[in-house]
Design an enzyme around this catalytic site. Structure first.
Site, PDB file in Angstrom:
ATOM      1  N   ASN A 143       0.883  -1.162   0.000  1.00  0.00           N
ATOM      2  CA  ASN A 143       0.000   0.000   0.000  1.00  0.00           C
ATOM      3  C   ASN A 143       0.924   1.215   0.000  1.00  0.00           C
ATOM      4  OD1 ASN A 143      -1.739   2.079   0.562  1.00  0.00           O
ATOM      5  ND2 ASN A 143      -2.733   1.086   2.305  1.00  0.00           N
ATOM      6  N   LYS A 175       3.340   0.784   3.152  1.00  0.00           N
ATOM      7  CA  LYS A 175       2.871  -0.229   4.111  1.00  0.00           C
ATOM      8  C   LYS A 175       2.956  -1.562   3.407  1.00  0.00           C
ATOM      9  CE  LYS A 175      -0.844   1.715   6.947  1.00  0.00           C
ATOM     10  NZ  LYS A 175      -2.266   1.981   6.907  1.00  0.00           N
ATOM     11  N   ARG A 189      -2.709  -2.054  -3.360  1.00  0.00           N
ATOM     12  CA  ARG A 189      -3.916  -1.276  -3.114  1.00  0.00           C
ATOM     13  C   ARG A 189      -3.894  -0.055  -4.034  1.00  0.00           C
ATOM     14  NH1 ARG A 189      -5.151   3.169   1.458  1.00  0.00           N
ATOM     15  NH2 ARG A 189      -7.349   3.444   0.996  1.00  0.00           N
ATOM     16  N   HIS A 234     -13.148   2.930   0.326  1.00  0.00           N
ATOM     17  CA  HIS A 234     -13.075   1.946   1.426  1.00  0.00           C
ATOM     18  C   HIS A 234     -13.565   0.567   0.988  1.00  0.00           C
ATOM     19  CE1 HIS A 234     -13.313   5.540   4.393  1.00  0.00           C
ATOM     20  NE2 HIS A 234     -12.071   5.117   4.334  1.00  0.00           N
ATOM     21  N   HIS A 264     -17.857   2.411   8.128  1.00  0.00           N
ATOM     22  CA  HIS A 264     -16.395   2.397   8.250  1.00  0.00           C
ATOM     23  C   HIS A 264     -15.995   3.750   8.824  1.00  0.00           C
ATOM     24  CE1 HIS A 264     -12.182   1.453   6.934  1.00  0.00           C
ATOM     25  NE2 HIS A 264     -12.113   2.754   7.122  1.00  0.00           N
ATOM     26  N   GLY A 312     -13.251   5.911  10.580  1.00  0.00           N
ATOM     27  CA  GLY A 312     -11.870   6.133  11.007  1.00  0.00           C
ATOM     28  C   GLY A 312     -11.579   7.596  10.756  1.00  0.00           C
ATOM     29  N   ASN A 313     -10.304   7.925  10.519  1.00  0.00           N
ATOM     30  CA  ASN A 313      -9.964   9.306  10.189  1.00  0.00           C
ATOM     31  C   ASN A 313     -10.660   9.691   8.887  1.00  0.00           C
ATOM     32  OD1 ASN A 313      -8.670  11.779  10.585  1.00  0.00           O
ATOM     33  ND2 ASN A 313      -6.990  11.177   9.266  1.00  0.00           N
ATOM     34  N   ARG A 369     -11.917  16.231   7.041  1.00  0.00           N
ATOM     35  CA  ARG A 369     -12.748  16.500   5.859  1.00  0.00           C
ATOM     36  C   ARG A 369     -14.169  16.889   6.258  1.00  0.00           C
ATOM     37  NH1 ARG A 369     -11.132  11.097   3.497  1.00  0.00           N
ATOM     38  NH2 ARG A 369      -9.110  11.469   2.516  1.00  0.00           N
ATOM     39  N   ARG A 375     -10.553  10.336  19.644  1.00  0.00           N
ATOM     40  CA  ARG A 375     -10.298   9.991  21.054  1.00  0.00           C
ATOM     41  C   ARG A 375     -10.160  11.252  21.891  1.00  0.00           C
ATOM     42  NH1 ARG A 375      -5.800   5.725  19.184  1.00  0.00           N
ATOM     43  NH2 ARG A 375      -5.408   7.550  17.893  1.00  0.00           N
ATOM     44  N   GLU A 432      -6.853  -3.526   7.785  1.00  0.00           N
ATOM     45  CA  GLU A 432      -6.450  -2.700   6.648  1.00  0.00           C
ATOM     46  C   GLU A 432      -4.999  -2.958   6.292  1.00  0.00           C
ATOM     47  OE1 GLU A 432      -8.503   0.989   5.486  1.00  0.00           O
ATOM     48  OE2 GLU A 432      -8.487   1.338   7.640  1.00  0.00           O
TER      49      GLU A 432
END
Length: 395
Positions: free
Chosen positions: A8, A15, A100, A189, A217, A219-220, A250, A293, A395
């Site tokens: 990725n 990654k 990816r 995603h 989904h 997440g950030n 965003r 968080r 992921e």
């Protein structure tokens, strides 16, 4: 099994994961018995780089200059083949390389073996994902140079959504302009949704074609997908990942008139507006922090902006939840939560599902407070018509 190296490539990161893929009796890849042998992340490529590598439960972190993605991949291969950290003898032990790719446009509806045409199509779609597709493509070219005799497979974040009907993906703008520029909803995603849907099938003991589900989904980057009879019929992200839910940085859904207003009265250029909506908005813009968080901690401490940010975030998810329940005619087998927030924030899950008993959605507070160490678990009450399930992402 088959040894698969999955890459990725981001703009300044790489990654990777090395998997041993097992197959079931029908010859399909089997997730339960496949295992991740090693994984790593090379970050800040081009400046003070770090390489974090994990295999057999041990993690090594190295700091060293990594000038480009090619050097990053060589560093990864060095650790994968090194005597005490390694898993394989040399690069010839890899059977297939997976990549990816964020945007496949309307070209791809499934994972595809990379050839000249595929590379051209990814290049062609780069206009739609200028931040992601070029590094993804670079990752493919670099890896093809190193792994010359094995198939390379591209997996597209947009592919899962190619089953959407035209009324879900068409924007109400002049047809000629939309066609000339490829303007339509694509959704993202997809790899996450594909995985979650597989897990839901096993969990509910149903065939894919029988399942109606709404997947969140969170997440950030955050999006939702509406799945009818195992096929995606709608999703919240659009032509770009900027539509839909409120995200870390965003804005998500916004009146397009805001853009003409800002260009007129705040003298913002298209480039500035792009940064404004993609990098400075969302939770960050609402309360000065993009990490949910921290936003939650501050909201619990009574910080007014953080309370509002959390409420806007939840409200937007519920708006799509309502729309998707209607789209499924009220027949929802499961609602799934995945991604960093979806998986780890029992509080957000509780707020999203609050007071929906009449719609067959009711959480069991005790179960919602648990964490099941990487396994999917149900958090709805025994009696509730719709099962609410948390599915840890891979992921």
């Amino acid at each position: 099994g088959v040894r698969a190296l999955v890459l990725n490539a981001g703009s300044s990161s790489l990654k990777y994961g090395l998997f041993d893929i097992a197959f079931d009796d029908d010859g399909d890849p089997c997730q339960e018995t496949s295992e991740l042998l090693a994984s790593g992340l090379v970050e800040n490529i081009g400046s003070g780089s770090r390489h974090k590598y994990t295999s057999r439960g041990h993690t090594i972190t190295q700091e060293m200059p990594v000038p480009d993605h090619k050097a990053g991949l060589q560093e990864a291969i060095a650790l994968l083949t090194k005597q005490n950290t390694g898993i394989i003898e040399d690069v010839n032990n890899i059977d297939v390389v997976g990549h990816r790719v964020v945007h496949g446009g309307a070209h791809f509806s499934k994972a595809t073996i990379v050839d000249g045409n595929v590379i051209e199509a990814i290049q062609d779609t780069s206009k739609l994902a200028p931040l992601h597709n070029p590094p993804n493509l670079l990752g493919i070219t670099v890896a093809q140079g190193v792994f010359q005799n094995v198939p390379h497979v591209a997996v597209f974040d947009t592919a899962f959504h190619q089953t959407m009907p035209p009324e879900s993906y068409t924007y109400a703008i002049p047809k000629e302009v939309a066609q000339a520029h490829g303007i339509r909803k694509y959704g993202f995603h997809g790899s996450s949704y594909t995985y979650v849907l597989d897990v839901l099938c096993k969990y509910l003991g149903k065939q894919k074609g029988e399942i109606n589900a709404i997947i969140c989904h969170l997440g950030n980057g955050a999006s939702m997908a509406c799945v009818q009879k195992g096929r995606c019929v709608d999703t919240s992200m659009g032509m770009t990942p900027l539509e839909g839910l409120v995200m870390g940085t965003r804005a998500g859904d916004l009146d397009a008139g805001v853009l003409t207003h800002l260009s007129e009265y705040a003298a913002m250029s298209p480039k500035e507006m792009d940064a404004f909506l993609n990098k400075q908005s969302g939770l960050q813009g609402l309360c000065g922090n993009s990490d949910m968080r921290t936003v939650q901690e501050m909201a619990q401490a009574g910080h007014a902006d953080s309370c509002l940010a959390e409420a806007v975030f939840v409200q937007r998810i519920r708006k799509y939840l309502g729309a998707y329940i209607v789209k499924l005619g009220g027949n929802v087998d499961a609602i799934a939560f995945t991604g960093g927030i979806g998986e780890n924030s029992s509080h957000i899950r509780e707020l999203v599902c609050a007071d929906l008993g009449p719609l067959g959605i009711q959480l069991d507070t005790a179960k919602n407070g648990l964490s099941c160490g990487g396994q999917a678990w149900r958090i709805s009450t025994h009696m509730a018509r719709t099962k609410v399930v948390v599915v840890p992402a891979k992921e």
